[in-house]
Design a protein around this motif. Sequence first.
Motif, PDB file in Angstrom:
ATOM      1  N   VAL A  19      -5.013 -82.547 -25.572  1.00 54.30           N
ATOM      2  CA  VAL A  19      -4.865 -83.826 -25.507  1.00 54.30           C
ATOM      3  C   VAL A  19      -3.413 -84.602 -26.023  1.00 54.30           C
ATOM      4  O   VAL A  19      -3.053 -84.140 -27.211  1.00 54.30           O
ATOM      5  CB  VAL A  19      -6.156 -84.468 -26.581  1.00 54.30           C
ATOM      6  CG1 VAL A  19      -5.958 -86.078 -26.795  1.00 54.30           C
ATOM      7  CG2 VAL A  19      -7.359 -84.242 -26.070  1.00 54.30           C
ATOM      8  N   VAL A  46     -12.377 -85.922 -17.476  1.00 54.35           N
ATOM      9  CA  VAL A  46     -13.164 -86.201 -18.729  1.00 54.35           C
ATOM     10  C   VAL A  46     -14.319 -86.997 -18.436  1.00 54.35           C
ATOM     11  O   VAL A  46     -14.911 -87.296 -19.753  1.00 54.35           O
ATOM     12  CB  VAL A  46     -12.089 -86.449 -19.859  1.00 54.35           C
ATOM     13  CG1 VAL A  46     -11.131 -85.432 -19.978  1.00 54.35           C
ATOM     14  CG2 VAL A  46     -11.487 -87.980 -19.501  1.00 54.35           C
ATOM     15  N   VAL A  51     -15.439 -88.947 -25.313  1.00 52.02           N
ATOM     16  CA  VAL A  51     -14.189 -89.578 -25.785  1.00 52.02           C
ATOM     17  C   VAL A  51     -14.408 -90.728 -26.922  1.00 52.02           C
ATOM     18  O   VAL A  51     -15.097 -91.378 -26.637  1.00 52.02           O
ATOM     19  CB  VAL A  51     -13.616 -90.382 -24.492  1.00 52.02           C
ATOM     20  CG1 VAL A  51     -12.270 -90.982 -24.868  1.00 52.02           C
ATOM     21  CG2 VAL A  51     -13.332 -89.293 -23.176  1.00 52.02           C
ATOM     22  N   LEU A  92     -10.588 -92.037 -16.236  1.00 56.40           N
ATOM     23  CA  LEU A  92     -11.332 -90.511 -16.695  1.00 56.40           C
ATOM     24  C   LEU A  92     -11.301 -89.475 -15.987  1.00 56.40           C
ATOM     25  O   LEU A  92     -11.282 -88.445 -16.299  1.00 56.40           O
ATOM     26  CB  LEU A  92     -12.811 -91.177 -17.326  1.00 56.40           C
ATOM     27  CG  LEU A  92     -12.617 -92.014 -18.515  1.00 56.40           C
ATOM     28  CD1 LEU A  92     -14.293 -92.189 -18.780  1.00 56.40           C
ATOM     29  CD2 LEU A  92     -12.045 -91.590 -19.740  1.00 56.40           C
ATOM     30  N   ALA A  97      -7.627 -91.341 -20.940  1.00 59.54           N
ATOM     31  CA  ALA A  97      -8.533 -91.882 -21.640  1.00 59.54           C
ATOM     32  C   ALA A  97      -7.942 -92.630 -22.587  1.00 59.54           C
ATOM     33  O   ALA A  97      -8.333 -93.167 -23.645  1.00 59.54           O
ATOM     34  CB  ALA A  97      -9.194 -90.826 -22.739  1.00 59.54           C
ATOM     35  N   ILE A 116     -11.067 -85.945 -27.701  1.00 58.41           N
ATOM     36  CA  ILE A 116     -11.875 -85.793 -26.569  1.00 58.41           C
ATOM     37  C   ILE A 116     -12.443 -84.174 -26.777  1.00 58.41           C
ATOM     38  O   ILE A 116     -11.892 -83.310 -27.213  1.00 58.41           O
ATOM     39  CB  ILE A 116     -10.825 -85.753 -25.389  1.00 58.41           C
ATOM     40  CG1 ILE A 116     -10.114 -86.991 -25.111  1.00 58.41           C
ATOM     41  CG2 ILE A 116     -11.762 -85.247 -24.068  1.00 58.41           C
ATOM     42  CD1 ILE A 116      -9.186 -87.012 -24.134  1.00 58.41           C
ATOM     43  N   SER A 122     -12.367 -79.006 -28.276  1.00 59.83           N
ATOM     44  CA  SER A 122     -12.136 -80.541 -28.563  1.00 59.83           C
ATOM     45  C   SER A 122     -10.631 -80.425 -28.927  1.00 59.83           C
ATOM     46  O   SER A 122     -10.120 -79.431 -29.577  1.00 59.83           O
ATOM     47  CB  SER A 122     -12.937 -80.984 -29.741  1.00 59.83           C
ATOM     48  OG  SER A 122     -12.784 -80.166 -30.986  1.00 59.83           O
ATOM     49  N   ASP A 124      -7.495 -83.616 -30.375  1.00 61.48           N
ATOM     50  CA  ASP A 124      -7.313 -84.888 -30.324  1.00 61.48           C
ATOM     51  C   ASP A 124      -5.801 -85.352 -30.429  1.00 61.48           C
ATOM     52  O   ASP A 124      -4.900 -84.749 -30.659  1.00 61.48           O
ATOM     53  CB  ASP A 124      -7.890 -85.794 -31.667  1.00 61.48           C
ATOM     54  CG  ASP A 124      -7.408 -84.998 -33.007  1.00 61.48           C
ATOM     55  OD1 ASP A 124      -6.152 -85.178 -33.365  1.00 61.48           O
ATOM     56  OD2 ASP A 124      -8.230 -84.115 -33.733  1.00 61.48           O
TER      57      ASP A 124
END
Length: 250
Positions: A19, A46, A51, A92, A97, A116, A122, A124
């Motif tokens: 991300v 995604v 999100v 998306l 995002a 995300i 995961s 960020d």
Amino acid sequence: MSIHCPTCFLSLVTEKYEVVGPADPVFAVAGEDVILPCSVKPNISVVDMRVEWFRPGLKDSQLVHLYENHEDRNTEQIQSYRGRTKLNHQELQRGNASLKLSSVQVSDEGLYKGFIQSKSRSDDATVNVSVEAAGRPPVITVDGFDHSGGLHLQCESEGWNPEPDLEWLDSAGVSLSSETTEIHCRVKLRHHMLETLIISNMFHSWRTSVIVIVVLSVIAGILIAVFAHKNRGKILVFLLFYIFYVNKAV
């Protein structure tokens, strides 16, 4: 014996993402809309992921926007963001995002996290938002006189964010001098600028009028005392004449 599983390989590939957000702060103008950039690399979809946008460090609710199970879920959203946030669901699919924030407020300034999450991973990114607000036009007031007979001027302007630069300029845009008769007070913040104009001669005339009134008042006080002693019945006529003369001199 080997097992061929194309979908398993595809799943492993799509789970490898990062991300990313902007390297520099995002500048927004109060009252306008702004985009908070956030995307995944590589540009995989995604749509099936979670999100979440939130404000780290807030004491109460931190949620700015939540997308989960193919829909927006903002029941726990911060009250001040209600109806002002939007994710582009079509984007998306391309791994974008980014969050659109409408009608930006000064209170929106600060750090945001774009988070995300897939089934096994995961990540960020952080977005720093700086909000600029243009304030009211500057107002110049007379704050008093100095010993040499000059004026003390004060320039004020409210509602700016962050604190702007304030400049005193003449009509040609250069530094002031002692002989300046036309003065600008200018308040600047990046692309915003407001200014106001004052004509010094107007204040010199006003100062002269004040001095005339004070001198005349002193003289009139002495004359009234003498006149009242000798001609008590004519005081009213003299007062009327005095008021008329002062108004005419001003």
